[in-house]
Motif scaffolding. Structure first.
Motif, short mmCIF file in Angstrom:
data_model
loop_
_atom_site.label_atom_id
_atom_site.label_comp_id
_atom_site.label_asym_id
_atom_site.label_seq_id
_atom_site.Cartn_x
_atom_site.Cartn_y
_atom_site.Cartn_z
N THR A 98 6.46 -2.43 -3.09
CA THR A 98 7.63 -1.58 -3.15
C THR A 98 7.82 -0.89 -1.80
OG1 THR A 98 7.46 0.75 -3.67
CG2 THR A 98 6.26 -0.71 -5.05
N SER A 99 8.99 -0.42 -1.55
CA SER A 99 9.28 0.25 -0.29
C SER A 99 8.85 1.71 -0.33
CB SER A 99 10.77 0.16 0.00
OG SER A 99 11.17 -1.17 0.09
N LEU A 100 7.67 1.97 0.16
CA LEU A 100 7.20 3.35 0.18
C LEU A 100 8.16 4.20 1.00
CD1 LEU A 100 3.38 2.84 0.65
CD2 LEU A 100 4.58 3.71 -1.34
N HIS A 101 8.79 3.53 1.95
CA HIS A 101 9.74 4.23 2.83
C HIS A 101 10.87 4.85 2.01
CE1 HIS A 101 11.47 5.21 6.65
NE2 HIS A 101 12.64 4.73 6.27
N CYS A 102 11.13 4.29 0.86
CA CYS A 102 12.26 4.77 0.04
C CYS A 102 11.80 5.39 -1.27
CB CYS A 102 13.21 3.62 -0.26
SG CYS A 102 13.95 2.91 1.22
N TYR A 103 10.70 4.91 -1.81
CA TYR A 103 10.27 5.37 -3.13
C TYR A 103 9.08 6.31 -3.14
CZ TYR A 103 13.36 1.66 -4.65
OH TYR A 103 14.44 0.87 -4.86
N GLN A 104 8.43 6.48 -2.00
CA GLN A 104 7.26 7.38 -2.00
C GLN A 104 7.66 8.81 -2.29
OE1 GLN A 104 4.96 7.68 1.64
NE2 GLN A 104 3.13 7.76 0.38
N TRP A 105 6.92 9.43 -3.18
CA TRP A 105 7.21 10.80 -3.60
C TRP A 105 6.93 11.76 -2.47
CZ3 TRP A 105 3.35 14.31 -6.46
CH2 TRP A 105 3.97 15.53 -6.76
N LYS A 106 7.94 12.58 -2.18
CA LYS A 106 7.76 13.60 -1.16
C LYS A 106 7.89 14.96 -1.82
CE LYS A 106 10.17 10.53 1.91
NZ LYS A 106 11.40 10.35 2.69
N LYS A 107 6.92 15.78 -1.65
CA LYS A 107 6.99 17.11 -2.25
C LYS A 107 8.04 17.94 -1.54
CE LYS A 107 3.52 19.40 0.55
NZ LYS A 107 2.27 20.15 0.50
N GLY A 108 8.92 18.50 -2.31
CA GLY A 108 9.93 19.30 -1.69
C GLY A 108 11.23 19.27 -2.42
#
Length: 108
Positions: A98-108
């Motif tokens: 999967t595209s971590l660049h688009c789907y990785q969870w970012k806190k905020g």
DNA sequence: CCACTGACGAGTG
DNA sequence: GCACTCGCCAGTG
């Protein structure tokens, strides 16, 4: 809940529960958010001890490569996780990543 | 107590 | 991007 969970894993589970729908998080990221950086392995190990607990979106947990990591040759297990992620809008490429660049969870 | 294993990450070349 | 190495530590025998 008569679920006996080690306090070390408690933080890990707590973080996983906080992963928003349609997003994914890496082991290292979870470990970091749990307050135990460098312990990515223990995150994965902790999951193996609770994978049967559906009260936790463990399927949103993947490795740093954006690939689904299973303990062993359990294709069914992988397929289940992939299916759940796709149901949330996550898209996998031909490499099963999967595209971590688009789907990785970012806190905020 | 000791040795090995394991849903991993980050660094180096 | 790939191959190799080190680190980190709970669980099991």
């Amino acid at each position: 809940m008569t679920l006996k969970k080690p306090s070390r894993y408690e933080a890990i589970y707590a973080v996983i529960r906080r992963i928003p729908k349609g997003k994914v998080a890496t082991y290292g990221q979870i470990a970091r958010l749990a307050g135990i950086p460098r312990h990515a392995r223990q995150v994965g190990y902790a999951l193996s001890a609770m994978t049967e607990d559906r009260t936790i979106p463990w399927h949103r947990v993947i490795n740093a490569k954006g690939e689904i990591s299973t303990r062993i040759t359990d294709e069914i297990f992988e397929n289940t996780q992939k299916m759940r992620l796709e149901a949330e809008g996550i898209v996998f490429n031909s490499e099963g990543r999967t595209s971590l660049h688009c789907y990785q969870w970012k806190k905020g």
